[in-house]
Design an enzyme around this catalytic site. Sequence first.
Site, PDB file in Angstrom:
ATOM      1  N   ASP A 187     -59.987   7.904  29.721  1.00 30.39           N
ATOM      2  CA  ASP A 187     -59.455   9.002  28.913  1.00 30.39           C
ATOM      3  C   ASP A 187     -60.402  10.203  28.863  1.00 30.39           C
ATOM      4  O   ASP A 187     -60.255  11.084  28.038  1.00 30.39           O
ATOM      5  CB  ASP A 187     -59.115   8.517  27.495  1.00 30.39           C
ATOM      6  N   ASN A 221     -26.361  38.239  58.778  1.00 33.03           N
ATOM      7  CA  ASN A 221     -26.097  38.734  57.426  1.00 33.03           C
ATOM      8  C   ASN A 221     -25.017  37.882  56.773  1.00 33.03           C
ATOM      9  O   ASN A 221     -23.949  37.663  57.345  1.00 33.03           O
ATOM     10  CB  ASN A 221     -25.661  40.195  57.434  1.00 33.03           C
ATOM     11  N   ALA A 262     -57.387   0.066  30.032  1.00 38.11           N
ATOM     12  CA  ALA A 262     -56.422  -0.959  29.608  1.00 38.11           C
ATOM     13  C   ALA A 262     -55.753  -0.635  28.280  1.00 38.11           C
ATOM     14  O   ALA A 262     -54.700  -1.171  27.968  1.00 38.11           O
ATOM     15  CB  ALA A 262     -57.121  -2.309  29.516  1.00 38.11           C
ATOM     16  N   GLY A 300     -61.466  -4.613  22.922  1.00 37.21           N
ATOM     17  CA  GLY A 300     -62.586  -3.678  22.868  1.00 37.21           C
ATOM     18  C   GLY A 300     -63.155  -3.340  24.231  1.00 37.21           C
ATOM     19  O   GLY A 300     -62.895  -4.030  25.222  1.00 37.21           O
ATOM     20  N   SER A 310     -17.797  38.679  53.048  1.00 36.33           N
ATOM     21  CA  SER A 310     -17.910  38.203  51.665  1.00 36.33           C
ATOM     22  C   SER A 310     -16.924  37.078  51.402  1.00 36.33           C
ATOM     23  O   SER A 310     -15.809  37.078  51.915  1.00 36.33           O
ATOM     24  CB  SER A 310     -17.593  39.343  50.689  1.00 36.33           C
ATOM     25  N   LEU A 316     -62.466   2.143  32.591  1.00 34.41           N
ATOM     26  CA  LEU A 316     -61.764   1.364  31.569  1.00 34.41           C
ATOM     27  C   LEU A 316     -60.447   2.057  31.235  1.00 34.41           C
ATOM     28  O   LEU A 316     -60.434   3.199  30.800  1.00 34.41           O
ATOM     29  CB  LEU A 316     -62.617   1.258  30.295  1.00 34.41           C
ATOM     30  N   ARG A 329     -53.641   6.192  19.007  1.00 33.57           N
ATOM     31  CA  ARG A 329     -53.602   7.510  18.366  1.00 33.57           C
ATOM     32  C   ARG A 329     -52.718   8.514  19.108  1.00 33.57           C
ATOM     33  O   ARG A 329     -52.412   9.571  18.601  1.00 33.57           O
ATOM     34  CB  ARG A 329     -55.042   8.047  18.243  1.00 33.57           C
TER      35      ARG A 329
HETATM   36  C1  UD1 Z   1     -65.374   4.930  22.776  1.00 34.21           C
HETATM   37  C2  UD1 Z   1     -66.799   4.509  22.406  1.00 34.21           C
HETATM   38  C3  UD1 Z   1     -67.447   5.636  21.590  1.00 34.21           C
HETATM   39  C4  UD1 Z   1     -67.421   6.912  22.388  1.00 34.21           C
HETATM   40  C5  UD1 Z   1     -66.018   7.264  22.810  1.00 34.21           C
HETATM   41  C6  UD1 Z   1     -66.056   8.431  23.771  1.00 34.21           C
HETATM   42  C7  UD1 Z   1     -66.770   2.089  22.159  1.00 34.21           C
HETATM   43  C8  UD1 Z   1     -66.748   0.962  21.208  1.00 34.21           C
HETATM   44  N1  UD1 Z   1     -66.760   3.301  21.616  1.00 34.21           N
HETATM   45  O1  UD1 Z   1     -64.642   5.034  21.578  1.00 34.21           O
HETATM   46  O2  UD1 Z   1     -68.778   5.301  21.286  1.00 34.21           O
HETATM   47  O3  UD1 Z   1     -67.967   7.978  21.612  1.00 34.21           O
HETATM   48  O4  UD1 Z   1     -65.386   6.153  23.502  1.00 34.21           O
HETATM   49  O5  UD1 Z   1     -64.817   8.865  24.164  1.00 34.21           O
HETATM   50  O6  UD1 Z   1     -66.832   1.882  23.356  1.00 34.21           O
HETATM   51  N2  UD1 Z   1     -60.296   0.325  26.725  1.00 34.21           N
HETATM   52  C9  UD1 Z   1     -60.003  -0.795  27.467  1.00 34.21           C
HETATM   53  N3  UD1 Z   1     -59.907  -2.007  26.829  1.00 34.21           N
HETATM   54  C10 UD1 Z   1     -60.102  -2.140  25.496  1.00 34.21           C
HETATM   55  C11 UD1 Z   1     -60.394  -0.980  24.740  1.00 34.21           C
HETATM   56  C12 UD1 Z   1     -60.492   0.233  25.388  1.00 34.21           C
HETATM   57  O7  UD1 Z   1     -59.830  -0.717  28.681  1.00 34.21           O
HETATM   58  O8  UD1 Z   1     -59.990  -3.272  25.021  1.00 34.21           O
HETATM   59  C13 UD1 Z   1     -60.371   1.627  27.421  1.00 34.21           C
HETATM   60  C14 UD1 Z   1     -59.334   2.594  26.915  1.00 34.21           C
HETATM   61  O9  UD1 Z   1     -58.145   2.494  27.687  1.00 34.21           O
HETATM   62  C15 UD1 Z   1     -60.010   3.944  27.075  1.00 34.21           C
HETATM   63  C16 UD1 Z   1     -61.494   3.620  26.994  1.00 34.21           C
HETATM   64  O10 UD1 Z   1     -61.612   2.222  27.152  1.00 34.21           O
HETATM   65  O11 UD1 Z   1     -59.742   4.520  28.341  1.00 34.21           O
HETATM   66  C17 UD1 Z   1     -62.080   4.043  25.660  1.00 34.21           C
HETATM   67  O12 UD1 Z   1     -61.374   3.409  24.619  1.00 34.21           O
HETATM   68  P1  UD1 Z   1     -61.051   4.146  23.243  1.00 34.21           P
HETATM   69  O13 UD1 Z   1     -60.283   3.220  22.393  1.00 34.21           O
HETATM   70  O14 UD1 Z   1     -60.506   5.489  23.486  1.00 34.21           O
HETATM   71  O15 UD1 Z   1     -62.525   4.277  22.644  1.00 34.21           O
HETATM   72  P2  UD1 Z   1     -63.045   5.268  21.518  1.00 34.21           P
HETATM   73  O16 UD1 Z   1     -62.599   4.780  20.202  1.00 34.21           O
HETATM   74  O17 UD1 Z   1     -62.700   6.655  21.888  1.00 34.21           O
HETATM   75 CA    CA Z   2     -61.554   7.594  23.566  1.00 34.63          CA
END
Ligand code: UD1
Ligand code: CA
Length: 461
Positions: free
Chosen positions: A114, A389, A9, A89, A417, A7, A14
Site C-alpha cells: 500500500d 469524401n 494480503a 499481522g 449525403s 506484503l 479502513r
Molecule cells: C504498518 C506498520 C507501521 C507503519 C505503517 C506504514 C506494522 C505492525 N505496522 O502499519 O509501523 O508505520 O505500516 O505504512 O507493520 N498485510 C499483510 N498481512 C497482514 C497484515 C497486513 O499482508 O496480516 C499487508 C497489508 O496488505 C498492507 C501492509 O501489509 O499492504 C501493511 O499493512 P497495514 O495494515 O496497512 O499496516 P499499518 O497499520 O499501516
Molecule cells: Ca498501511
Amino acid sequence: MTDVMILAAGLGTRMRSRRAKVLHEIGGMPLIAHVLRTAFKLTPDAIFTVVGHQAEEVERAVRDEAARLVERGAAQTDLRFVLQTEQRGTGHAVMVAREQLKGRKGPLILLAGDGPMIKAETLRRLAETHKAEGNAATVLSVEMCDPTGYGRIIRDQEGRFSRIVEQKDGSPDELAVREVCVSIYCFEVDALLAALDDLKTDNAQGEYYVTDVPGILLQQSKRVGVFCHDDPEEVPGINTRVELAEVGRKLREAKLRELMLSGVTIVDPASTYIHPDVEIGQDTVIHPQVIIEGESRIGANCTIHSWTRLRNVAIEDDVTIRNSTVIEDSVIRARATVGPFARLRMQAEVGEKAAIGNFVEVKKSKIGKSTKASHLTYLGDATLGDDVNIGAGTVTCNYDGVRKHETIIEDGVRIGSDTMLVAPVRVGRGSKTGAGTVVTKDVPADSLAVGVPAVIKKKLR
Ligand code: UD1
Ligand code: CA
C-alpha cells in the site's frame, strides 16, 4: 543478489471496500502494480508477494504488470506467491513465507503493497547502507510533520535505535516522536527467520507485528541500523480513500511536471489527468480537462482540446483533436484532425491529413490519406482509400443481426449525403453515390449509384 517481498494480503479495513486495498488504483494502475514496478527496477532474483484477500486477483495484477514490464524490456524475475489465509499481522505475513525464504542468499527488501510512491533509487541506497554497515536489519525512517498512524522509531539516550512502537501501543511520550517506520526494511534472511520465532501478539491489536523484528534482533545482539530518508512524499502508506485520492494527486502532479519540463504545454494542470506511461512530444498543447490514459503516445506539435479522453492511442505529429472527442486503441497519422464530438475505437486508423468531423464514429476502420468524413457518420469495419469524401449522415451498415461485414471504399470516391452502404460492399475507385442512396451491391469504378436500392447509372469517365 537481492530478493524483494511485498506484503499484500490485507483487506484494508479502513478503505471500507469489498476489494483488497492493493487493487485500488491510482494513475490507472493498482497500488500493487506501482510497488511491483519499483521492485523490478532493483533487478532482484525473486519477488515474493504475500497474498490473502482476493488472492487470485492480486496475483493476476502482479503477473499482468510483470508481463507488461518484461514486454517493455525489463529483465525476467522469479515471481513467487505466498498465501496468507488468515491475516494475523505483518509479522505473520512474513512467517507464512518461512519455508520459501529458507536458504535464500543475500538480503531481503521488505515493502508494503500500500506504499506506491517509493522510488527504486531510495531502496538501492537502503540496501547499500545495510551492506556497508553490516546490519542484520535496516529500517527506513522518515520525519513526518504529522506522524499519526505510523509506527514510531524509539531511540535510546545516545540516539541509537531501540525499537518501533505502533500508534495503538505507544505512550504519549512515544507518540510525540515524529520519526516513523514506513514498512520498508532490508533484512538478512537468516536473522529475520530467527527473529520470527520470538514474535508475540501481546499488543493492542493482538497481531504479529513485523515492526517488532528489529527490536528482537537488537536483543539478540545483532546489528540494527536506521536509514533516515528525507522525502516524506515517497513513503505514504494508503489506508483510506482520502489518502488514495491525495497520493493519486501527487502522482499526477509529478507526471505533469515531468511533461511540462520536457516541453509540453499543459494549460491547466489542476484539471488535466495523464497516466504515468503516456508519452507526449515537444510543443504539444493540452487544453484544460483532458484525460490521457494507458500507454498513449502523442507526437510533437499536436493540439488536444478540452473534454477529450484518449486511451491507448498512437497519435503522430501535428495532429489536432478538437473538443469532446473520445479515442481508444487507435492510431492517428500526422496532420490529421479529429472532432469535435468524434468517437474512434477498436483499432481505428486515421490517415495522414485526414479529417474526421463532428458526430462521426469510426470503429475498426482504416481511413486513407486526406480522406474526409466531416459530419454525422458511422464507419465500422470499413477500409477507405485516399482522397475519399464521405457526405453527412453516411452509414456503413456492417451488421446483419448475426455477423459483421466489411465495406471497402476505394480512392477518390464521393459518397453523397445519407448514403447507406449495406455491407459486404465495395465502391470502386472514382465512383459517386447520390444523396439518400442505399447501396446493396458493389459499385464498379467510375460509376454513379443512385436510388433505393441503388441503380448503377453510368460511367463517369
Ligand atoms: C504498518 C506498520 C507501521 C507503519 C505503517 C506504514 C506494522 C505492525 N505496522 O502499519 O509501523 O508505520 O505500516 O505504512 O507493520 N498485510 C499483510 N498481512 C497482514 C497484515 C497486513 O499482508 O496480516 C499487508 C497489508 O496488505 C498492507 C501492509 O501489509 O499492504 C501493511 O499493512 P497495514 O495494515 O496497512 O499496516 P499499518 O497499520 O499501516
Ligand atoms: Ca498501511
